[in-house]
Design a protein around this motif. Structure first.
Motif, PDB file in Angstrom:
ATOM      1  N   ALA A 276     -90.287  -6.173  52.032  1.00 29.53           N
ATOM      2  CA  ALA A 276     -90.584  -4.944  51.283  1.00 29.53           C
ATOM      3  C   ALA A 276     -91.836  -5.090  50.411  1.00 29.53           C
ATOM      4  O   ALA A 276     -92.532  -4.113  50.148  1.00 29.53           O
ATOM      5  CB  ALA A 276     -89.380  -4.569  50.427  1.00 29.53           C
ATOM      6  N   ASP A 277     -92.137  -6.318  49.960  1.00 32.72           N
ATOM      7  CA  ASP A 277     -93.287  -6.478  49.064  1.00 32.72           C
ATOM      8  C   ASP A 277     -94.569  -6.915  49.789  1.00 32.72           C
ATOM      9  O   ASP A 277     -95.530  -7.347  49.165  1.00 32.72           O
ATOM     10  CB  ASP A 277     -92.943  -7.480  47.953  1.00 32.72           C
TER      11      ASP A 277
ATOM     12  N   TYR B  13     -98.994  -4.549  53.070  1.00 35.98           N
ATOM     13  CA  TYR B  13     -99.334  -3.515  54.051  1.00 35.98           C
ATOM     14  C   TYR B  13     -98.074  -2.715  54.403  1.00 35.98           C
ATOM     15  O   TYR B  13     -96.959  -3.226  54.279  1.00 35.98           O
ATOM     16  CB  TYR B  13     -99.960  -4.122  55.314  1.00 35.98           C
ATOM     17  N   ASP B  14     -98.302  -1.438  54.831  1.00 39.16           N
ATOM     18  CA  ASP B  14     -97.161  -0.559  55.126  1.00 39.16           C
ATOM     19  C   ASP B  14     -97.062  -0.142  56.587  1.00 39.16           C
ATOM     20  O   ASP B  14     -96.091   0.518  56.971  1.00 39.16           O
ATOM     21  CB  ASP B  14     -97.253   0.708  54.262  1.00 39.16           C
ATOM     22  N   THR B  15     -98.098  -0.414  57.347  1.00 40.86           N
ATOM     23  CA  THR B  15     -98.040  -0.069  58.777  1.00 40.86           C
ATOM     24  C   THR B  15     -98.627  -1.235  59.576  1.00 40.86           C
ATOM     25  O   THR B  15     -99.241  -2.146  59.000  1.00 40.86           O
ATOM     26  CB  THR B  15     -98.882   1.189  59.099  1.00 40.86           C
TER      27      THR B  15
ATOM     28  N   GLU C  30    -102.368  -1.235  59.127  1.00 40.27           N
ATOM     29  CA  GLU C  30    -102.766  -1.783  57.821  1.00 40.27           C
ATOM     30  C   GLU C  30    -102.666  -3.312  57.800  1.00 40.27           C
ATOM     31  O   GLU C  30    -103.442  -3.982  57.139  1.00 40.27           O
ATOM     32  CB  GLU C  30    -101.877  -1.201  56.716  1.00 40.27           C
ATOM     33  N   SER C  31    -101.678  -3.853  58.545  1.00 39.00           N
ATOM     34  CA  SER C  31    -101.546  -5.314  58.562  1.00 39.00           C
ATOM     35  C   SER C  31    -102.784  -5.942  59.214  1.00 39.00           C
ATOM     36  O   SER C  31    -103.273  -6.975  58.767  1.00 39.00           O
ATOM     37  CB  SER C  31    -100.263  -5.740  59.287  1.00 39.00           C
TER      38      SER C  31
ATOM     39  N   THR D 175     -83.449  -1.763  54.564  1.00 41.12           N
ATOM     40  CA  THR D 175     -84.583  -1.064  53.956  1.00 41.12           C
ATOM     41  C   THR D 175     -84.135  -0.115  52.839  1.00 41.12           C
ATOM     42  O   THR D 175     -84.964   0.531  52.218  1.00 41.12           O
ATOM     43  CB  THR D 175     -85.351  -0.240  55.023  1.00 41.12           C
TER      44      THR D 175
ATOM     45  N   LYS E  77     -89.195  -3.484  55.112  1.00 38.10           N
ATOM     46  CA  LYS E  77     -89.732  -2.135  55.354  1.00 38.10           C
ATOM     47  C   LYS E  77     -90.265  -2.067  56.775  1.00 38.10           C
ATOM     48  O   LYS E  77     -90.704  -3.068  57.341  1.00 38.10           O
ATOM     49  CB  LYS E  77     -90.802  -1.786  54.323  1.00 38.10           C
TER      50      LYS E  77
ATOM     51  N   LEU F  14     -92.804  -1.104  59.751  1.00 36.62           N
ATOM     52  CA  LEU F  14     -94.259  -0.978  59.888  1.00 36.62           C
ATOM     53  C   LEU F  14     -94.634  -0.036  61.031  1.00 36.62           C
ATOM     54  O   LEU F  14     -95.775   0.387  61.128  1.00 36.62           O
ATOM     55  CB  LEU F  14     -94.883  -2.353  60.171  1.00 36.62           C
TER      56      LEU F  14
END
Lengths: 357, 501
Positions: free
Chosen positions: A147-148, A151-153, A156-157, A236, A247, A249
């Motif tokens: 979760a931390d 990046y969120d997708t 993005e990674s 999640t 989370k 991605l």
């Protein structure tokens, strides 16, 4: 007296027979059609063993096979037993099975991906089986991280990796499985988009079950893991402890799932060789190569009735799967095409042995 | 009362029925708790969730406990986790204390069961992240720790014991290396039969049951000494009394704790629990020489640990959604079939189901205790059946069990017979069967955790020493256990030499 009783008994039985006959003559057109359809869906074997390509009784293959067999056995007028023997053994036993339909197999795209990746021998090729109908999709084929994570997708990674030249990303996947095709699609896109400087810093952590992948994330052995909405959504939630919170991605399916806001790979802009990367994990039946056409027809008819049954859909939706139906003939053409489309990725993907840490 | 609101009479009945069926299946060599649950899984779909959990928990507790009976009476571990029960249980039977050994085992089982249940009930939510603090490094070291028992149970030759253990590990590696799906160590011509390696159960019961039968056949099937003596010889020493547990308090708590703790670690198999507990009982015993010769202490350690495992294995399942062993993996499936996710939010979002599980465990443990304790004297009469009658029955049960374990694979029957033959010739060659089996049972798990660790560290072996304080403590325990066992072995040799001279 005995003679009289005998005559009375014959008369009574005759009357019953006549009554039955006249009763059946009153069947409506709809009923006749229904009976006709049911007869076509009935099979000659008393027991059907449905081998599945997974040993896990908690996974999507078992759950969907269980729902299908419970609904189909009545329609097919037989007893169906799901047998979680694992992929290699399932193919082996299907290859040795009688052609009477007493042993069939239920699996997903790994059945041909495994051959393409070399996990299964050539004898497991789709051409060596009679392909049965497609019955469901697991649209939640996904990738997750802590979760931390910064990046969120998935995209993005890759951007984060590009901006931080000293960093690496390790992705936990299963060799030769559905998770590898998603990973390979992402890897090839990063290579095309950012060059080998960035893609060379993506490593694979090869492991088996979902629990092992989760553990790899929690241990810090992997930064991203393959998973599914059904199995990983619970980690999640807001109430979950930070130590194990995850989370999503992205999902590899063509469309988002209702009520869950996770962007697809295609929406994020992941492309391979100019085409959007879309991979739907679909479940279908495989039968021995020389099985009788009438059996395949019966299975087709049975599945057609099952997919119309709201309680089958309800069973699938409970675990976040969706009904997806294609007859045996349609499925054969579709799956052979699907396999050809993914050959480019498999042929160009890196060898997991080379990129494992 | 909440208990009766959640557990209906039907649930209690199903749970008790599950315990009964589980005991019977656990007692048949080759049938396991996992198998019992797998067979009944499809039926649970038709039941209410709490009823189905009652049935499955009953099967789980009964299946684990039933393995005790053949282990004690005929020297065949009914389940892999009762392997160490044979070490002292069977020698007790040979001394005419079969009934006592069974009662000790049943009582220890119920202690272990309730101990782990208490841990589960009071600490499951707190322990949710405890299991994942143990990475593959620590899991590998725990398996290594369990393997140190090889040093303490070696009879005759320490080197022979270590060799047997290593041979067991080597045989366990035959099959497919799952990381790259490549096959290895398979003799030519057996590629399809050995693709997944040898199945554990036929190997286990082949080495014990068939091997023993061939050995007895060699002797001429004469009645053994213990068949001529009464099970309860009348003297107080061979009679069971709860007072026997007065000196076993530490052993019971330590073994139950080890069983519960090892059960909590998903990467460490259930058999490691009883193996470690037995090993530590021997290391801490006032009379370590007696263990292995028919000491109730050994039965207590093994049985309290393997029942302690149950509550332990449920901790990561209910708090993380990770099964602690193969049996809990099937329990998860039972929840999923009903659309219930087992994971970090399970306890808070399903309070009734959570209470139902705990209550079912209480009922199952009580039912197991009464069913087994009261029927022990009948079970125990098995040893009086003449060998020419009981051996064919055992062989048939073993063949059926082996054939059924993977749903009808004939090669598993050949495995049983092959290892039966090896069980006959191994002792003649100086290969020690218990050490071989421990290597075989733990080998594949040790390898998996070893490879996982190296994948995570990029091939750096020093991570086994630098991963944190838990790893250091485990290394100290491993070394301590080896030094203690070797010293004990040497002392024994010296005493033997003095005695001989």
């Amino acid at each position: 007296m005995k003679k009289f009783m005998f005559i009375m008994l014959v008369a009574f039985l005759s009357a019953v027979l006549v009554a039955c006959e006249s009763g059946s003559g009153e069947t409506t057109g709809d009923e006749t059609e229904a009976i006709g359809q049911e007869e076509e869906a009935a099979v000659d074997v008393d027991r059907v063993r449905m081998l599945i390509g997974s040993t896990a009784t908690g996974g999507d293959t078992y759950q969907i096979a269980d729902a299908l067999s419970r609904h189909a056995e009545d329609v097919m007028e037989t007893n169906m037993q799901v047998d979680a023997v694992g992929s290699l053994r399932a193919f082996d036993e299907l290859g040795k099975a009688e052609d009477d339909g007493s042993t069939i197999m239920f699996f997903h795209d790994m059945s041909y991906l495994g051959v393409e990746y070399g996990s299964f021998g050539e004898e497991a090729e789709l051409e060596n089986w009679t392909i049965g109908p497609i019955v469901a999709t697991n649209p939640g084929n996904a990738f997750l991280t802590n979760a931390d994570a910064p990046y969120d997708t998935m995209v993005e990674s890759a951007e984060w990796l590009s901006e931080n030249p000293d960093e690496t990303i390790t992705v936990a996947v299963e060799s030769g499985g559905v998770s590898q095709i998603g990973f390979d699609g992402f890897y090839l896109w990063v290579e095309e988009e950012f060059g080998t400087d960035v893609s060379d810093r993506i490593h694979a952590y090869v492991t088996g079950s979902q629990e092992d992948k989760n553990q790899a994330l929690w241990d810090g052995n992997a930064d991203i893991i393959h998973g599914s909405i059904g199995a990983n959504e619970q980690y999640t939630q807001d109430e979950v402890e930070d130590r194990i919170k995850m989370k999503f991605l992205g999902i590899t399916a063509g469309e988002r799932m209702e009520e869950i806001e996770i962007p697809t790979f295609a929406e994020q802009g992941v492309t391979v060789n100019g085409d959007e990367f879309i991979f739907d994990k679909e479940f279908f039946l495989l039968m021995p190569e020389d099985i009788d056409e009438s059996y395949v027809q019966a299975v087709d008819n049975a599945v057609e009735q099952v997919v119309e049954d709201p309680s089958y859909e309800e069973d699938l939706v409970t675990n976040r799967y969706t009904v997806n139906h294609m007859s045996a003939a349609e499925a054969e053409e579709y799956l052979l095409d699907k396999r050809d489309n993914f050959r480019y990725i498999i042929e160009n993907a890196p060898n997991l042995d080379d990129i494992a840490r | 009362m909440q208990f009766f609101e959640i557990l209906t009479p039907m649930t209690i009945l199903l749970c008790s029925l599950g315990v009964f069926i589980g005991i019977v299946m656990g007692a048949i060599p080759g049938m396991t708790a996992t198998m019992a649950i797998a067979i009944f899984l499809p039926i649970t779909y038709a039941l209410d969730m709490i009823e189905s959990i009652g049935l499955l928990i009953g099967l789980y507790v009964g299946g684990i406990s039933g393995g005790l009976v053949p282990a004690v009476l005929i020297n065949i571990p009914g389940t892999p986790s009762s392997l160490t029960t044979t070490f002292d249980g069977y020698p007790m039977t040979q001394k005419g204390e079969g009934e006592k050994a069974l009662k000790v085992g049943v009582t220890a089982s119920v202690f272990g069961g309730f101990f782990s249940l208490a841990v589960l009930y009071f600490f499951a939510p707190m322990l949710s992240t405890f299991a994942i603090d143990f990475s593959s490094v620590e899991m590998f070291l725990i398996i290594l720790f369990a393997m140190t028992i090889i040093a303490s149970i070696s009879k005759g030759s320490l080197l022979g014991g270590i060799f047997s253990g290593l041979l067991g590990i080597l045989i366990s590696l035959i099959g497919t290396f799952t990381i790259n799906n490549e096959t290895r160590l398979i003799p030519p011509g057996f590629e399809s039969e050995l693709i997944y390696g040898f199945t554990l159960l036929p190997v286990l019961i082949g080495l014990f049951a068939v091997g023993q039968l061939l050995e007895e056949a060699e002797k001429g099937m004469k009645a053994s000494a213990h068949q001529k003596i009464k099970l309860q010889k009348g003297d107080t020493k061979s009679k069971f009394s709860f007072r026997l547990f007065k000196n076993q308090k530490v052993n019971v708590v330590r073994s139950s704790l080890l069983g519960t703790f090892i059960g909590m670690l998903p990467g460490v198999g259930g058999s490691a629990a009883s193996i470690t507990a037995y090993s530590q009982a021997k290391n801490f015993s006032k009379n370590p020489k007696e263990l292995g010769k028919g000491s109730p202490e050994g039965v207590v350690a093994s049985e309290s640990a393997n029942n302690g495992l149950i509550g332990g294995a449920l901790v990561p399942m209910l708090s993380l959604g990770i099964p602690g062993d193969s049996t809990t993996a099937i329990l998860i499936a039972a929840f999923l079939l009903q659309g219930i996710q087992v994971g970090p939010l399970f306890i808070s979002s399903n309070p009734d189901l959570w209470s139902g599980m705990v209550f079912a465990l209480i009922v199952a443990n009580i039912a197991m205790f009464f069913m087994m304790f009261l029927t022990v004297k009948y079970f125990a009469k098995i040893v009086f059946i003449p060998k020419y009658l009981i051996f064919p029955i055992i062989i048939v049960a073993c063949v059926i069990g082996s054939y059924a374990i993977n749903n009808g694979i004939m090669f598993d029957v050949w495995t049983l017979l092959l290892f039966g033959f090896l069980g006959y010739i191994f002792p003649k060659l100086g290969i020690q069967i218990p050490s071989f089996l421990i290597g075989f049972i733990l080998g594949a798990e040790a390898e998996k955790n070893f490879i996982d660790t190296l994948q995570g560290s990029g091939g750096d072996l020093s991570v086994f020493f630098t991963n944190g304080p838990v790893a250091i403590v485990l290394w100290i325990l491993i070394l301590g256990s080896i030094i203690f066992s070797v010293a004990d072995y040497r002392k024994g040799k010296k005493e033997e030499a003095t005695y001989a001279s």
